[in-house]
Design an enzyme around this catalytic site. Structure first.
Site, PDB file in Angstrom:
ATOM      1  N   GLN A   1      -4.303  -1.163   9.670  1.00  0.00           N
ATOM      2  CA  GLN A   1      -4.183  -2.507   9.099  1.00  0.00           C
ATOM      3  C   GLN A   1      -4.756  -3.539  10.082  1.00  0.00           C
ATOM      4  O   GLN A   1      -4.350  -3.607  11.242  1.00  0.00           O
ATOM      5  CB  GLN A   1      -2.707  -2.812   8.792  1.00  0.00           C
ATOM      6  CG  GLN A   1      -2.476  -4.142   8.104  1.00  0.00           C
ATOM      7  CD  GLN A   1      -3.098  -4.185   6.698  1.00  0.00           C
ATOM      8  OE1 GLN A   1      -3.047  -3.228   5.940  1.00  0.00           O
ATOM      9  NE2 GLN A   1      -3.707  -5.319   6.366  1.00  0.00           N
TER      10      GLN A   1
ATOM     11  N   ASP B   1     -10.753   2.731   4.229  1.00  0.00           N
ATOM     12  CA  ASP B   1     -11.058   1.298   4.102  1.00  0.00           C
ATOM     13  C   ASP B   1     -12.572   1.075   3.991  1.00  0.00           C
ATOM     14  O   ASP B   1     -13.013  -0.034   3.702  1.00  0.00           O
ATOM     15  CB  ASP B   1     -10.534   0.549   5.341  1.00  0.00           C
ATOM     16  CG  ASP B   1      -9.436  -0.441   4.990  1.00  0.00           C
ATOM     17  OD1 ASP B   1      -9.214  -0.661   3.779  1.00  0.00           O
ATOM     18  OD2 ASP B   1      -8.816  -0.994   5.910  1.00  0.00           O
TER      19      ASP B   1
ATOM     20  N   LYS C   1       0.845  -1.206   0.000  1.00  0.00           N
ATOM     21  CA  LYS C   1       0.000   0.000   0.000  1.00  0.00           C
ATOM     22  C   LYS C   1       0.875   1.249   0.000  1.00  0.00           C
ATOM     23  O   LYS C   1       0.608   2.221  -0.720  1.00  0.00           O
ATOM     24  CB  LYS C   1      -0.927  -0.007   1.232  1.00  0.00           C
ATOM     25  CG  LYS C   1      -2.026  -1.051   1.124  1.00  0.00           C
ATOM     26  CD  LYS C   1      -2.774  -1.271   2.436  1.00  0.00           C
ATOM     27  CE  LYS C   1      -3.726  -2.454   2.293  1.00  0.00           C
ATOM     28  NZ  LYS C   1      -4.394  -2.828   3.543  1.00  0.00           N
TER      29      LYS C   1
END
Ligand code: NAD
Length: 307
Positions: A97, A120, A53
């Site tokens: 994460q 997200d 990412k």
């Protein structure tokens, strides 16, 4: 033979679009879009995902930082960092994460992220916006799946779609997105009976379960579009030979790494019957990262009050 949906190539296209838009953003607003990623602990898979990412964001002209915190970080310290990032006006997107180490509550931490920066798309507020059919930040993997359908000219309108899996990360949001596009959607899960019969009815199959070889060749309706979200590591040579009979490429990969990655779909037997299918690896995975960059740009524009 079914069309192979090349996730890598499509992700490259999406990343190039983002790069051009990020450059235009920088030229207009004097700063690039900003993404901050929080990684707690040293889980090897999470480290790889975060590195990917970070690299993709950097290449696309998105600025930011990865906050690497030790595995024993307290809830209070993690929340303090998130509140700091929420309040920082130069930051457009925040991603924590997952999964977090066991002593930390994933959902509680996601809830602490400002929904406007939740790139997200996992905050309950954003899940709610998707459910009521309004614009908001949407989860990256399902958004990538929708982009793949578009790529092969598959309009869900009026079609029967079967989603395997009902997680908040993939199953539920992709079902909502298919419904929004006027598909007739069925969600199957671990308690669904006669799963094969349900799959046989579907024009679009999205598999997000996490079980290698679950979706069989004789479950697929001729011409169905099959999106395989599952990522499973197979380290048994007999299983590799069963899944990919005669595939020298897979065997070489297995011999090199001691395992291979496979999806939830029996690719070799499903491909000849389907109309289009995603491979694993090289299918949905690369698009997930690309859609994160798209979400960061969207968040940056909303942040500055631009449509
Ligand atoms: P999850 O474990 O949260 O959910 C799995 C779902 O599968 C559950 O809803 C469960 O009810 C259902 N299920 C379990 N057994 C079943 C069965 N026999 N038949 C039908 N349904 C069954 O998993 P998740 O986070 O949604 O991820 C699913 C898979 O997708 C995993 O392999 C994961 O690694 C992969 N994944 C890939 C990406 C990507 O970028 N490609 C992103 C997220 C997840």
């Amino acid at each position: 033979m079914a069309e192979l949906i090349d996730g890598k190539a499509l992700a490259k296209e999406v990343r190039a679009e983002v790069k051009a838009r990020a450059e235009a953003f920088q030229a207009t607003h004097g700063r690039p879009p900003g993404l901050h990623v929080v990684l707690v602990g040293d889980d090897p898979a999470s480290q790889v995902y975060v590195r990917n990412k970070e690299r993709a964001a950097h290449k696309a002209g998105i600025a930011g930082e990865v906050h690497r915190l030790p595995a024993d970080t307290s809830e209070a310290d993690l929340l303090a960092l998130i509140f700091e990032l929420n309040a920082d006006d130069g930051i457009d997107g925040i991603l924590v994460q997952l999964p977090l180490p066991d002593h930390l509550d994933d959902q509680m931490v996601v809830d602490a992220i400002d929904p406007a920066k939740d790139v997200d798309g996992l905050h309950p507020f954003n899940a709610g916006l998707l459910t009521v059919g309004r614009r908001g930040l949407r989860p990256c993997t399902p958004s990538g799946c929708m982009r793949m359908l578009e790529q092969v000219g598959c309009d869900p309108k009026g079609k029967r779609a079967l989603v395997l899996g009902r997680s908040t990360l993939v199953g539920k949001p992709i079902a909502m997105m298919l419904l929004e596009k006027h598909a007739t959607v069925t969600i199957a899960h671990s308690r669904t009976e006669n799963l094969g019969d349900r799959v046989r009815e579907a024009d679009i199959v999205v598999a997000a379960v996490g079980r290698p070889n679950l979706v069989k060749g004789d479950w697929i309706k001729e011409g169905a579009v099959v999106i395989d979200v599952g990522i499973n590591r197979v380290d048994d040579v007999a299983e590799v030979k069963h899944l990919y009979p005669g595939s020298e490429k897979r065997m070489r990969r297995f011999e090199k790494n001691g395992s291979i990655l496979v999806g939830d779909v029996d690719f070799t037997r499903v491909r000849p019957i389907s109309g289009a299918i995603t491979p694993v690896p090289g299918g949905v995975g690369p698009l997930t990262v690309a859609m994160l960059l798209v979400n960061t740009l969207t968040a940056a524009k909303h942040h500055l009050g631009i449509d």
